[in-house]
Design an enzyme around this catalytic site. Structure first.
Site, PDB file in Angstrom:
ATOM      1  N   TYR A  18       0.840  -1.198   0.000  1.00  0.00           N
ATOM      2  CA  TYR A  18       0.000   0.000   0.000  1.00  0.00           C
ATOM      3  C   TYR A  18       0.882   1.258   0.000  1.00  0.00           C
ATOM      4  O   TYR A  18       0.664   2.177  -0.772  1.00  0.00           O
ATOM      5  CB  TYR A  18      -0.925  -0.011   1.218  1.00  0.00           C
ATOM      6  CG  TYR A  18      -1.936   1.114   1.226  1.00  0.00           C
ATOM      7  CD1 TYR A  18      -3.162   0.975   0.584  1.00  0.00           C
ATOM      8  CD2 TYR A  18      -1.670   2.314   1.875  1.00  0.00           C
ATOM      9  CE1 TYR A  18      -4.093   1.994   0.593  1.00  0.00           C
ATOM     10  CE2 TYR A  18      -2.594   3.346   1.880  1.00  0.00           C
ATOM     11  CZ  TYR A  18      -3.805   3.181   1.238  1.00  0.00           C
ATOM     12  OH  TYR A  18      -4.717   4.203   1.240  1.00  0.00           O
ATOM     13  N   HIS A  22       1.388   4.126  -3.084  1.00  0.00           N
ATOM     14  CA  HIS A  22       1.145   5.555  -2.856  1.00  0.00           C
ATOM     15  C   HIS A  22       2.424   6.386  -3.007  1.00  0.00           C
ATOM     16  O   HIS A  22       2.349   7.560  -3.374  1.00  0.00           O
ATOM     17  CB  HIS A  22       0.482   5.780  -1.500  1.00  0.00           C
ATOM     18  CG  HIS A  22      -0.981   5.473  -1.532  1.00  0.00           C
ATOM     19  ND1 HIS A  22      -1.468   4.185  -1.502  1.00  0.00           N
ATOM     20  CD2 HIS A  22      -2.062   6.283  -1.648  1.00  0.00           C
ATOM     21  CE1 HIS A  22      -2.789   4.221  -1.579  1.00  0.00           C
ATOM     22  NE2 HIS A  22      -3.169   5.480  -1.678  1.00  0.00           N
ATOM     23  N   TRP A  76      -7.397   3.529 -10.805  1.00  0.00           N
ATOM     24  CA  TRP A  76      -6.735   3.458  -9.500  1.00  0.00           C
ATOM     25  C   TRP A  76      -7.467   2.470  -8.600  1.00  0.00           C
ATOM     26  O   TRP A  76      -6.844   1.644  -7.936  1.00  0.00           O
ATOM     27  CB  TRP A  76      -6.661   4.846  -8.854  1.00  0.00           C
ATOM     28  CG  TRP A  76      -5.980   4.814  -7.523  1.00  0.00           C
ATOM     29  CD1 TRP A  76      -6.567   4.865  -6.295  1.00  0.00           C
ATOM     30  CD2 TRP A  76      -4.568   4.706  -7.273  1.00  0.00           C
ATOM     31  NE1 TRP A  76      -5.623   4.795  -5.301  1.00  0.00           N
ATOM     32  CE2 TRP A  76      -4.390   4.698  -5.880  1.00  0.00           C
ATOM     33  CE3 TRP A  76      -3.460   4.619  -8.108  1.00  0.00           C
ATOM     34  CZ2 TRP A  76      -3.130   4.621  -5.300  1.00  0.00           C
ATOM     35  CZ3 TRP A  76      -2.201   4.533  -7.519  1.00  0.00           C
ATOM     36  CH2 TRP A  76      -2.047   4.531  -6.130  1.00  0.00           C
TER      37      TRP A  76
END
Length: 104
Positions: A18, A22, A76
């Site tokens: 994650y 990002h 996304w």
């Protein structure tokens, strides 16, 4: 500017993935969020539960309603669905939070 906060849920074992995704946020997604008026967007992780806490500033929160229709947002969400709780349309399962205290 108004603050908007919500939670999401990350699947166990995907904390680093994650963060990696990002850290390399797509420039076109950054532009979309910025153009929608989003500023100072932060996401925090409670490592014991996998709960993600997000908070952002936006001049007009109604601008958030247009984001799901954008192609880059759809891409996304599809990219992220394998590591977090998602709805059938691939959007993350979110729970809005009510602000109860703010110290400027």
């Amino acid at each position: 500017m108004q603050r908007v906060a919500f939670t999401m849920k990350l699947f166990k074992g995907f904390e680093e993935e994650y963060r990696r995704r990002h850290d390399t946020l797509w420039p076109e997604l950054q532009t979309l969020l910025h153009d929608a008026g989003i500023r100072e967007y932060s996401i925090f992780l409670d490592e014991s539960s996998g709960i993600l806490f997000a908070v952002l500033n936006i001049a007009d929160p109604k601008q958030l309603d247009a984001l799901p229709a954008q192609a880059v947002m759809q891409r996304w969400w599809a990219y992220m669905k394998d590591i977090m709780e998602s709805n059938p349309d691939n959007s993350p399962v979110t729970s809005p939070l009510k602000e109860v205290f703010y110290l400027p």
